[in-house]
Design an enzyme around this catalytic site. Structure first.
Site, PDB file in Angstrom:
ATOM      1  N   ASP A 114      -2.762   0.128  -2.832  1.00 42.60           N
ATOM      2  CA  ASP A 114      -3.127   0.476  -4.214  1.00 42.60           C
ATOM      3  C   ASP A 114      -3.685   1.887  -4.219  1.00 42.60           C
ATOM      4  O   ASP A 114      -4.308   2.331  -3.262  1.00 42.60           O
ATOM      5  CB  ASP A 114      -4.138  -0.517  -4.801  1.00 42.60           C
TER       6      ASP A 114
ATOM      7  N   GLU B 127       0.579 -10.467   7.636  1.00 41.26           N
ATOM      8  CA  GLU B 127       0.563  -9.275   8.484  1.00 41.26           C
ATOM      9  C   GLU B 127       0.886  -9.581   9.941  1.00 41.26           C
ATOM     10  O   GLU B 127       1.346  -8.691  10.668  1.00 41.26           O
ATOM     11  CB  GLU B 127      -0.806  -8.590   8.379  1.00 41.26           C
TER      12      GLU B 127
END
Length: 230
Positions: free
Chosen positions: A196, A12
């Protein structure tokens, strides 16, 4: 102004560091901090590691040692709102700790004395994010993000968190950063890409998604940094 940008995983922060100029790496408290500039704006980027304790340490260090006076957090989150799908971007209006429980003493879930169940992010930074999203043609969701030191896979637990905290997404760092910034009076912002969801494809490749979402999030956050110069 000195802007801090945090991510919980190396993937990230790598695309964030890649966009900095004149980067200096500083080792402190068993971590690496990247100090550089972006369009003339001083920026410090750090990878916090996963979980509330490491996120707290990193956020406090960015503010107290490096003198950052704005903090942006970027990463991934799981959806608990059925309207969120893989790849969607959500910014936190507020953050709460779903695993904080002293209800035995008569307090609500997520609350400690002299604290708050939900800490709200900076409205000016959210407005900058909306402008960036408009310019990029990106649909930006806003809502409550719940934080805990657990990866939540159980549908019943997800439903409980959604109902108890009116939460839209789950992750493992944001509320800890919120507590630090709130206490030290530093405006902060949290951006999450949904990794998700309830309707996710069984063949979903998380590692591939993480790389692509990290680049998209880095573009978004750095566009915010550029705007914050004005």
């Amino acid at each position: 102004m000195k802007i801090a940008i945090m991510g919980a995983m190396p993937e990230e922060v790598e695309p964030l560091v890649a966009r900095l100029h004149d980067v200096e790496e500083i080792q402190y408290a068993d971590n690496t901090y990247y100090v550089g500039t972006h369009h003339g704006q001083e920026v410090v980027v750090a990878y916090s590691k996963i979980g509330k304790v490491f996120a707290t340490l990193t956020a406090a260090t960015l503010i107290e040692k490096f003198g950052c006076d704005r903090l942006l957090f970027t990463g991934v989150a799981g959806a608990i709102n059925p309207d969120l799908h893989i790849g969607d971007l959500i910014i936190a209006e507020g953050l709460c700790q779903h695993d904080l429980d002293i209800t035995a003493f008569g307090h609500p879930y997520g609350y400690v004395p002299e604290g708050e169940v939900c800490i709200w992010t900076d409205p000016e930074l959210r407005e900058i994010a909306r402008k960036v999203a408009y310019e990029k043609g990106i649909k930006l969701h806003e809502g409550i993000i719940a934080t805990g030191d657990q990866f939540i896979a159980d549908p019943e637990r997800k439903q409980w968190i959604a109902e108890t905290f009116k939460a839209d997404a789950l992750e493992m760092e944001g509320a800890a950063v919120a507590v630090v910034c709130h206490a030290l009076e530093v405006p902060f912002f949290v951006l999450r890409a949904i990794s998700d969801s309830a309707d996710m494809d069984a063949g979903f490749d998380f590692d591939t998604f993480l790389q692509s979402s990290a680049k998209e999030s880095a573009d978004f956050v750095m566009a915010m940094v550029k705007r914050m110069r004005h």
